[in-house]
Design a protein around this motif. Structure first.
Motif, mmCIF file in Angstrom:
data_model
loop_
_atom_site.group_PDB
_atom_site.id
_atom_site.type_symbol
_atom_site.label_atom_id
_atom_site.label_comp_id
_atom_site.label_asym_id
_atom_site.label_seq_id
_atom_site.Cartn_x
_atom_site.Cartn_y
_atom_site.Cartn_z
ATOM 1 N N UNK A 143 3.796 -11.410 -0.064
ATOM 2 C CA UNK A 143 4.080 -9.986 -0.153
ATOM 3 C C UNK A 143 3.304 -9.104 -0.149
ATOM 4 N N UNK A 144 1.739 -10.124 -0.009
ATOM 5 C CA UNK A 144 0.089 -8.751 0.286
ATOM 6 C C UNK A 144 0.658 -7.830 2.235
ATOM 7 N N UNK A 145 1.371 -9.264 2.645
ATOM 8 C CA UNK A 145 1.863 -7.937 3.734
ATOM 9 C C UNK A 145 2.822 -7.334 3.909
ATOM 10 N N UNK A 146 3.217 -6.685 3.438
ATOM 11 C CA UNK A 146 4.337 -5.854 3.424
ATOM 12 C C UNK A 146 3.476 -4.284 2.902
ATOM 13 N N UNK A 147 2.935 -3.548 3.291
ATOM 14 C CA UNK A 147 2.798 -2.401 3.307
ATOM 15 C C UNK A 147 3.517 -1.177 3.110
ATOM 16 N N UNK A 148 3.536 0.548 3.662
ATOM 17 C CA UNK A 148 3.878 1.044 3.721
ATOM 18 C C UNK A 148 5.257 1.540 4.713
ATOM 19 N N UNK A 149 4.534 1.060 5.597
ATOM 20 C CA UNK A 149 5.974 0.750 6.954
ATOM 21 C C UNK A 149 7.222 -0.099 6.451
ATOM 22 N N UNK A 451 14.466 9.031 -2.396
ATOM 23 C CA UNK A 451 13.073 9.164 -2.571
ATOM 24 C C UNK A 451 12.230 8.269 -2.048
ATOM 25 N N UNK A 452 12.647 6.705 -2.065
ATOM 26 C CA UNK A 452 11.532 5.660 -1.990
ATOM 27 C C UNK A 452 11.674 5.974 -0.553
ATOM 28 N N UNK A 453 12.202 6.251 0.156
ATOM 29 C CA UNK A 453 12.355 5.855 2.078
ATOM 30 C C UNK A 453 11.910 7.147 2.516
ATOM 31 N N UNK A 454 11.541 8.245 1.741
ATOM 32 C CA UNK A 454 10.856 9.518 1.437
ATOM 33 C C UNK A 454 9.101 9.541 1.999
ATOM 34 N N UNK A 455 8.974 8.402 0.158
ATOM 35 C CA UNK A 455 7.470 7.860 -0.215
ATOM 36 C C UNK A 455 6.866 7.741 0.395
ATOM 37 N N UNK A 456 7.624 6.504 1.116
ATOM 38 C CA UNK A 456 7.180 5.100 2.249
ATOM 39 C C UNK A 456 7.210 5.584 3.220
ATOM 40 N N UNK A 457 7.453 6.349 3.974
ATOM 41 C CA UNK A 457 7.502 7.257 4.751
ATOM 42 C C UNK A 457 6.643 7.962 5.542
ATOM 43 N N UNK A 458 5.972 8.615 4.533
ATOM 44 C CA UNK A 458 4.958 9.957 3.837
ATOM 45 C C UNK A 458 4.073 9.161 3.871
ATOM 46 N N UNK A 474 4.061 -6.093 12.640
ATOM 47 C CA UNK A 474 4.944 -7.569 12.873
ATOM 48 C C UNK A 474 6.471 -7.085 12.654
ATOM 49 N N UNK A 475 6.006 -7.251 10.624
ATOM 50 C CA UNK A 475 7.331 -7.664 10.156
ATOM 51 C C UNK A 475 7.930 -6.544 10.163
ATOM 52 N N UNK A 476 6.871 -5.010 10.321
ATOM 53 C CA UNK A 476 7.791 -3.604 10.380
ATOM 54 C C UNK A 476 8.993 -4.374 11.585
ATOM 55 N N UNK B 201 -4.831 -1.122 -2.532
ATOM 56 C CA UNK B 201 -6.312 -1.401 -2.209
ATOM 57 C C UNK B 201 -6.062 -2.154 -2.476
ATOM 58 N N UNK B 202 -5.624 -3.229 -2.633
ATOM 59 C CA UNK B 202 -5.714 -4.442 -2.691
ATOM 60 C C UNK B 202 -5.384 -5.205 -1.291
ATOM 61 N N UNK B 203 -4.572 -4.827 -0.943
ATOM 62 C CA UNK B 203 -3.662 -4.987 0.226
ATOM 63 C C UNK B 203 -4.370 -4.796 1.361
ATOM 64 N N UNK B 204 -5.609 -3.770 1.291
ATOM 65 C CA UNK B 204 -6.202 -2.994 2.400
ATOM 66 C C UNK B 204 -5.467 -2.181 2.599
ATOM 67 N N UNK B 205 -4.654 -1.450 1.901
ATOM 68 C CA UNK B 205 -4.642 0.113 2.314
ATOM 69 C C UNK B 205 -5.096 1.466 2.024
ATOM 70 N N UNK B 206 -5.936 0.441 1.341
ATOM 71 C CA UNK B 206 -6.764 1.857 0.618
ATOM 72 C C UNK B 206 -8.458 1.211 0.828
#
Lengths: 503, 333
Positions: A143-149, A451-458, A474-476, B201-206
């Motif tokens: 789960x920690x590998x998931x970020x904004x993109x 809304x969610x798409x906008x936030x994560x895109x920006x 890679x996941x993105x 921040x914990x996952x490295x985005x901050x």
């Protein structure tokens, strides 16, 4: 002790608390209350818990968890009932169930749909909880590998289902979806807190609330249609008369057990990723089902597999949502936030050390959520045939009640008259959209996910990689390719079908 | 062409609609009768801008639960969640309610003051009736363990520090502190709540986050975040006693205004005797042994200030922020 290690002694001791007359009674009460709250549009599992919390003050924390866990777990199944019967999801995550559940009701197969929903929910709920509990450390890393993109790609995945909805033309679907996304922009800019498109109306500050809009589009639209057509929801002349009982739904679900497994997996993972929210789970898994099942031309017109996919994922996601709650102390869903809040009210610190200090509470949450699925399935299955009768009531009697329930429901949500007005306006919009063949679900998807798409895109653009961030992770990238594939695939399929027909 | 029946149906629908809007209004007009003599004779609404399960909600519900003991038989404290617009919806409701002592709120302070510095709002935080401060919660600046920065000095020397935040108006304190400390922050806003920003921040985005000590405590205990500066507290926090305050770092003036206040407040012009009744009852609740035991066990600390002290503490804080209006203008819109 490492998080996620299983302590059998504590588990059995906790199980014993449930397995006596008092425990079973509390489980039953919680489940019934949860189902009712889930089934009434406007109320939800979260409201059920908020109402129940004061009643738990006299209990010890473990028993309190039993009551709250049962109520919350059962609500997700309850939410499927109105989705199937009256085209109105009890809660937004049940929205994908509408796609095939309601057409099934119109064909007089609501018994089958309810049976399938009950079975798929139970199985999905079980799989979600067990998978989460068995793989806490592993899933936490994943789960920690998931970020904004990745968040953006997941919501984009949800949005891309507009292309395959199959109601009206593709262009109309995209128009409706785009309109939904535009509506989702109303209110505070989520990034800078500037006001957008509020026209000086205070109600619009917080944007257009999804639930009242949903009631309007789907339920009020349906009410108007019922009154105009003057026929009950279930058209008995065209629908089959035999094999529509609740057991046919159970059998259909068991026959598709591999589908249940896959969709539960999808639901668990989406539920486990904090920040995405469970709403997309039902839709993504519905899309997955539509694209991987054979003979998929009936999806959207009343294919039981659509109900199974959406409901399995929808209940599995709650298991997944336990993961961030337990592994990081960060609630994975609104419901989990209330759980943690309730625990704090009982004097329990909800940091990670809950695994050491209050393991019994964690286990009780697991046990009660498992237990309530069994009870909910029994209640659901035994009542499904009776509930299905709702679809046979004459519209003159049924429509006004439905109308009232929806308006009260949208008022009850936040005690706001503005919400009621939104419901009425969207009711008119829904009626017209339906008349001119625009997909209402497409609009809802846009409104829900825009809304969610906008936030994560920006947010992605705010990172160092900027736009490239979508493609160098890679996941993105994989998610992006999957979206491309799933959007293009139906066109290739239909092209090939046409070629074969020409020959 | 519309058929006659269709038109008739639509007309019936409209009649139903009008009826639905009129009847509840009619009924409601009878319900709000308050008599001055026997206050409180009905439930007291506590309107909060936080969602169920959050910090505001937890404190509000706990106070409601234990306050019942000190209220007349049959009078309850009903907690109402009205989230949205950064707590503005809830405070607007409380501010414009009848000052009869039956509607109180838990405004976010000083966050709710900022919008009114720039634009007229439907409330004025300098005019509300303060009932109590439950807790003055300092903010803490903390570094994520896998960030390339390890100390406050690293942050100050860096070209750009990524700071996940919820929104610019709720994290005004952190923005000011960063400006004061010379940290070039690149804010990533739009997180749903402080916990999601911490997770980022914990996952490295901050690289760094700045939130109240109450919301970060868990992460310090677990060594998931490294605290580097305490803001808005006269003395060091005992749980993280190695961390200096902003005043110790040479920014005493700003340190004074950066704390956050968990408060209860009523609308302006609340009658004196009802204000006194509420202040006294809430004070009794906060010193109730059961409540104190709860607060200790749940790790939801209480350091109460009475209503007058709260008013005295908050006035200079609000005034202090106006000094930094120009810096804030860049961020708060």
């Amino acid at each position: 002790m490492e998080i996620g290690m299983f302590d059998a002694d504590v588990f059995w001791a906790t199980l014993k608390i449930m397995l006596n007359a008092r425990g079973i009674l509390i489980l039953l009460a919680g489940t019934v209350i949860g189902m009712i709250f889930g089934a009434i549009p406007g109320l939800s599992g979260v409201t059920a818990m908020v109402v129940l919390i004061p009643m738990t003050f006299g209990m010890d924390p473990v028993t309190a968890m039993l009551l709250l866990g049962a109520a919350y777990g059962a609500a997700t199944y309850g939410g499927a009932v109105p989705a199937i019967l009256i085209n109105t999801p009890g809660e937004p995550p049940n929205a994908a169930t509408v796609l095939d559940g309601f057409p099934m009701s119109q064909r007089g197969k609501s018994g089958t749909a309810l049976g399938a929903a009950a079975t798929a929910s139970t199985l999905g709920g079980f799989i979600g909880l067990i998978v989460t509990f068995c793989f806490i450390p592993l899933l936490a890393k994943f789960v920690m590998a998931f970020s904004y993109p990745e968040f953006f790609m997941m919501t984009f995945f949800g949005l891309s289902i507009i292309a395959v909805l199959g109601e009206g033309t593709l262009l109309k679907g995209l128009a409706a979806g785009g309109f939904g996304i535009l509506l989702s922009c109303v209110g505070y800019d989520p990034m800078t807190s500037e006001l957008r498109y509020t026209f000086g109306i205070e109600y619009l500050w917080d944007g257009i609330e999804v639930v009242p809009a949903l009631f309007g589009l789907l339920a009020i639209g349906e009410v108007m249609d019922l009154l105009v057509k003057k026929k009950p929801i279930a058209d008995l002349k065209t629908g089959p008369q035999k094999g529509v009982g609740v057991w046919s739904g159970v059998i259909a679900t068991l026959k598709n057990s591999f589908l249940v497994l896959r969709c539960s997996g999808i639901g668990t993972i989406i539920g486990a990723i904090p920040g995405v929210g469970g709403t997309v789970a039902g839709f993504i898994s519905y899309m997955h089902a539509k694209q991987t099942c054979r003979n998929n031309e009936n999806f959207g017109k009343g294919d039981v597999r659509g109900v199974i996919a959406s409901e399995a994922a929808n209940d599995a996601k709650e298991g997944g949502a336990l993961l961030p709650t337990l592994a990081f102390g960060i609630p994975g869903s609104a419901g989990m936030a209330v759980f943690l809040g309730a625990l704090t009210l009982h004097g329990i610190d909800t940091g990670q050390d809950i695994f050491i200090a209050n393991l019994d509470v964690v286990y009780m949450l697991l046990i009660s959520m498992l237990g309530c699925h069994i009870v909910a399935a029994i209640i659901g299955l035994s009542l499904a045939d009776k509930m299905a009768l709702l679809t046979k009531i004459r519209p003159v009697l049924f429509a006004p009640i439905l109308f009232l329930v929806c308006l009260i429901g949208s008022f009850a949500l936040r005690n706001s008259v503005g919400d009621v007005i939104v419901t009425l306006l969207f009711g008119l919009l829904g009626y017209e959209m339906r008349k001119f063949g625009f997909s209402r679900i497409a609009l809802i998807l846009g409104l829900l996910l825009g809304n969610m798409a906008e936030i994560s895109f920006r947010q992605t653009l705010m990172t160092e990689a900027k736009l490239l961030g979508f493609f160098i992770r890679p996941i993105s990238l994989i998610l992006f390719l999957l979206i491309l594939l799933s959007v293009i695939l139906p066109f290739i399929q239909s092209y090939r079908r046409r070629r074969i027909n020409e020959k | 062409m519309k058929s006659g029946k269709e038109v008739k149906m639509k007309r019936t629908l409209i009649v139903c609609l009008v009826g639905l809007l009129v009847i509840p209004g009619f009924l409601l007009s009878f319900t709000s009768e308050a008599s001055a003599e026997d206050y409180p004779s009905k439930d007291i609404r506590l309107i909060i801008g936080g969602k169920p399960g959050g910090g505001f909600d937890t404190y509000a519900r706990a106070i409601g639960r234990y306050m019942k003991k000190y209220l007349p038989e049959g009078v309850n404290v009903i907690v109402e969640n009205r989230p949205g617009a950064g707590h503005k919806i809830a405070i607007t409701m409380v501010y414009n309610s009848e000052p009869d002592g039956y509607t109180i709120g838990m405004p976010m302070m000083p966050g709710l003051y900022f919008p009114q510095m720039f634009e007229e709002q439907k409330y004025d935080m300098t005019k509300v009736t303060w009932l109590v401060t439950i807790l003055k919660d300092p903010r803490v600046l903390a570094i994520a363990p896998n960030s390339k920065f390890k100390t406050l000095k690293d942050l100050q020397q860096a070209e750009s520090v990524r700071v996940p935040i919820v929104g610019f108006s709720s994290e005004t304190g952190v923005i000011l502190a960063n400006e004061e400390l010379g940290i070039k922050a690149n804010y990533i806003s739009g997180h749903k709540n402080s916990k999601e920003a911490v997770l980022a921040a914990l996952r490295g985005d901050g690289d760094a986050v700045g939130f109240t000590f109450g919301s970060l405590r868990k992460f310090f205990v677990q060594k998931q975040l490294i605290p580097v500066a305490v803001m808005g507290s006269e003395k060091r926090i005992s749980a993280i006693s190695e961390v200096p305050t902003l005043a110790e770092l040479g920014h005493a003036e700003m340190n004074e205004i950066l704390g956050t206040y968990r408060v209860l407040a009523g609308p302006p012009n609340l009658p004196a005797e009802r204000t006194k009744y509420l202040r006294d009852t809430i004070w009794k609740t906060l010193s109730d042994p059961e409540f104190v035991a709860w607060s200790k066990q749940a790790k939801r600390p209480v350091e109460a200030l009475d209503g007058e002290a709260t008013a005295k503490a908050l006035a200079p804080v609000m005034k202090g922020y106006t000094k930094y209006k120009d810096i804030l203008k860049k961020y708060v819109k």
